[in-house]
Write an enzyme that holds these catalytic residues in place. Structure first.
Site, PDB file in Angstrom:
ATOM      1  N   TYR A 142      45.953  46.158  40.616  1.00  0.00           N
ATOM      2  CA  TYR A 142      46.920  45.077  39.819  1.00  0.00           C
ATOM      3  C   TYR A 142      45.687  44.211  39.030  1.00  0.00           C
ATOM      4  CZ  TYR A 142      49.636  41.275  38.478  1.00  0.00           C
ATOM      5  OH  TYR A 142      50.544  40.307  37.869  1.00  0.00           O
ATOM      6  N   ASP A 237      36.873  44.163  38.771  1.00  0.00           N
ATOM      7  CA  ASP A 237      37.880  43.062  38.646  1.00  0.00           C
ATOM      8  C   ASP A 237      37.688  42.325  40.013  1.00  0.00           C
ATOM      9  OD1 ASP A 237      41.430  42.660  38.312  1.00  0.00           O
ATOM     10  OD2 ASP A 237      39.908  41.139  38.790  1.00  0.00           O
ATOM     11  N   LYS A 265      41.084  32.761  41.029  1.00  0.00           N
ATOM     12  CA  LYS A 265      41.296  32.498  42.204  1.00  0.00           C
ATOM     13  C   LYS A 265      40.101  31.358  42.657  1.00  0.00           C
ATOM     14  CE  LYS A 265      43.834  36.634  42.956  1.00  0.00           C
ATOM     15  NZ  LYS A 265      45.153  36.214  43.563  1.00  0.00           N
TER      16      LYS A 265
HETATM   17  P1  KE4 Z   1      46.440  35.644  37.836  1.00  0.00           P
HETATM   18  O1  KE4 Z   1      46.825  36.333  36.421  1.00  0.00           O
HETATM   19  O2  KE4 Z   1      47.570  36.039  38.824  1.00  0.00           O
HETATM   20  O3  KE4 Z   1      45.668  34.573  37.983  1.00  0.00           O
HETATM   21  O4  KE4 Z   1      45.365  37.107  38.172  1.00  0.00           O
HETATM   22  C1  KE4 Z   1      45.708  38.359  37.810  1.00  0.00           C
HETATM   23  C2  KE4 Z   1      44.939  39.264  38.989  1.00  0.00           C
HETATM   24  C3  KE4 Z   1      44.153  40.147  38.444  1.00  0.00           C
HETATM   25  N1  KE4 Z   1      43.187  40.770  39.218  1.00  0.00           N
HETATM   26  C4  KE4 Z   1      43.470  40.856  40.585  1.00  0.00           C
HETATM   27  C5  KE4 Z   1      42.671  41.967  41.368  1.00  0.00           C
HETATM   28  C6  KE4 Z   1      44.465  40.268  41.188  1.00  0.00           C
HETATM   29  O5  KE4 Z   1      44.724  40.255  42.588  1.00  0.00           O
HETATM   30  C7  KE4 Z   1      45.174  39.511  40.296  1.00  0.00           C
HETATM   31  C8  KE4 Z   1      46.390  38.605  40.879  1.00  0.00           C
HETATM   32  N2  KE4 Z   1      46.622  38.582  42.394  1.00  0.00           N
HETATM   33  C9  KE4 Z   1      48.238  38.638  42.440  1.00  0.00           C
HETATM   34  C10 KE4 Z   1      48.295  38.613  44.310  1.00  0.00           C
HETATM   35  N3  KE4 Z   1      48.001  40.092  44.424  1.00  0.00           N
HETATM   36  C11 KE4 Z   1      48.632  37.041  42.233  1.00  0.00           C
HETATM   37  C12 KE4 Z   1      49.941  36.620  43.011  1.00  0.00           C
HETATM   38  C13 KE4 Z   1      51.050  36.936  42.004  1.00  0.00           C
HETATM   39  O6  KE4 Z   1      51.052  37.571  41.163  1.00  0.00           O
HETATM   40  O7  KE4 Z   1      51.798  35.834  42.169  1.00  0.00           O
END
Ligand code: KE4
Length: 427
Positions: A142, A237, A265
């Site tokens: 993801y 990523d 994060k």
């Molecule tokens: P955000 O747009 O949520 O800040 O980041 C996206 C993203 C990009 N790349 C990786 C490897 C990520 O894990 C994420 C977002 N992680 C999720 C948890 N697995 C965010 C939690 C959520 O979607 O509420």
């Protein structure tokens, strides 16, 4: 009704599903999401004054525990100067310099406001730089919710069984090639056919959105070699792994140099910050230096920058936490496997640095999406709910990673294992 249940009922009037990010809704684990009102160190406190040992850490940022005082102090100190100016501030350069010091592969960096923005921008940059349209990602990984990347995605998309979201035009999705994580032959075969059309490979160097699956030996180096052979941009990523599996992220832990890195994060210390960066030659294509457009009203917001800088300063001042996080994750996962076996519950765990995974399966050595998705998600849901009752908060999805914090004590971990022993007996 609990206070959390009351608040959830009220939220659904005007917020879709009552949440501002789907995986929070507890849909895959049942019951009503918990509303937290306070975090302190390793603990969360909900609106009904229940206390939990937290292994989500706001999905990764709280590596030093909630309300880490130096970050709080840095934000408080900046607050009285105003919340943002839409103009350059000195602190943006301080954070940029700090990230480039920690991750030498990053020669230039652009701040954005989320991991999604970071990966969306990095993809566009790779396409603009190579003048190619196709991209490669891996099923179950993801990278946020931009159109090109919501194809066979992990995290919440996988949790709800919509890995390829409606609303993404076929004309866009067709440029996204999705391969098997940890399957280098699959990648080589694809590149031998159309490698010269592929702008980039984007990969979570440790897959953290189909539970926690580390790369098998040679996989990341193989991607590096293939990208060199076809002049394809290799994007790590590291939104999740950056500053988590090692101070310098997975690229330091595994000794592989990507062309671009995306971050999120931890870089924001808990406030909204994402970033993408890498080779100067590629980053110079980004506006206003180059033609590839990318922008953001709140990018480089001084409060967020101060929080991120305080966080990264604390991490570089205390490098020993990484060995401690690894030891804590190892102790927890080994303990959970032991008590699961004693209760006759098939469980396999993974861990790397401050990340870990708990899989409800007979399978050992989990390396693939197929293995991750063959696990018993219903049993995970029952385990999750049982641990909630014991005051332990894991991520509310079988496809999310657990996060260890430096604030989590040995006693907290022993209490978690004891709670798991109790819950496994009820499954
Ligand atoms: P955000 O747009 O949520 O800040 O980041 C996206 C993203 C990009 N790349 C990786 C490897 C990520 O894990 C994420 C977002 N992680 C999720 C948890 N697995 C965010 C939690 C959520 O979607 O509420």
């Amino acid at each position: 009704m609990t206070r959390s249940e009351q608040l959830f009922a009220a939220a659904q009037q005007h917020i879709p599903g009552g949440v501002n990010s789907p995986v929070r809704a507890f849909k895959s684990v049942g019951g009503s999401p918990i509303y937290f009102k306070k975090g302190q160190g390793a603990y969360l406190f909900d609106e009904d004054d229940n206390k939990y040992i937290d292994y989500v850490g706001s999905w990764g940022p709280m590596i030093l525990g909630h309300a880490y005082q130096p970050v709080i102090d840095a934000v408080k100190k900046s607050l009285d100067n105003g919340l943002g100016f839409g103009a350059p501030t000195a602190v943006e350069t301080l954070l940029a310099d700090k990230v480039c010091e920690i991750m030498p592969s990053i020669e230039m960096i652009r701040m954005v406001n989320s991991g999604t923005e970071a990966t969306m921008s990095a993809i566009r940059l790779a396409r603009g730089y190579t003048k190619r349209d196709k991209i490669v990602k891996f099923e179950g990984c993801y990278h946020g919710h931009s159109d090109s990347l919501l194809v066979k995605a992990g995290s919440g998309a996988l949790t709800f069984g919509e890995p390829s979201s409606p609303g993404v035009p076929a004309a866009i999705a067709e440029h996204t090639i999705t391969l098997d994580f940890n399957n280098l032959e699959n990648v080589k075969a694809t590149f031998s056919e159309i490698g010269e059309q592929i702008a980039c490979i984007i990969v979570e160097p440790v897959a953290g959105n189909m539970n926690c699956i580390p790369p098998v030996d040679g996989f990341l180096q193989g991607l590096r070699d293939i990208c060199d052979e076809y002049a394809t941009v290799l994007i790590f990523d590291e939104v999740m792994t950056g500053f988590r599996v090692a101070l310098g992220g997975a690229q330091q832990a595994f000794g592989i140099t990507p062309d671009l890195t995306t971050l999120g994060k931890i870089i924001g210390g808990g406030l909204p910050v994402g970033a993408f960066g890498g080779k100067r030659q590629i980053m110079q294509q980004i506006a206003p230096l180059g033609p590839v457009y990318q922008a953001g009203t709140l990018s480089g917001n001084p409060l967020s920058m101060q929080a991120g800088l305080a966080m990264l300063n604390a991490l570089t001042d205390n490098p020993e936490i990484y060995q401690q996080l690894s030891a804590k994750s190892e102790f927890l996962t080994q303990g959970i496997e032991t008590v699961a076996a004693a209760a006759g519950i098939p469980v396999t765990t993974t861990c790397i640095g401050g990340m870990f995974g708990i899989f409800f399966t007979e399978q050992k050595n989990i390396t693939s999406f197929a293995q991750a998705t063959a696990c018993d998600t219903e049993r995970f849901a029952a385990f999750f709910q049982g641990m909630i009752k014991e005051g332990i908060y894991f991520a509310p999805s079988a496809y999310e990673t657990g996060f260890m914090s430096a604030a989590t004590s040995q006693q907290d971990i022993e209490d978690t294992i004891a709670a798991a022993a109790k819950v496994f007996k009820t499954l």
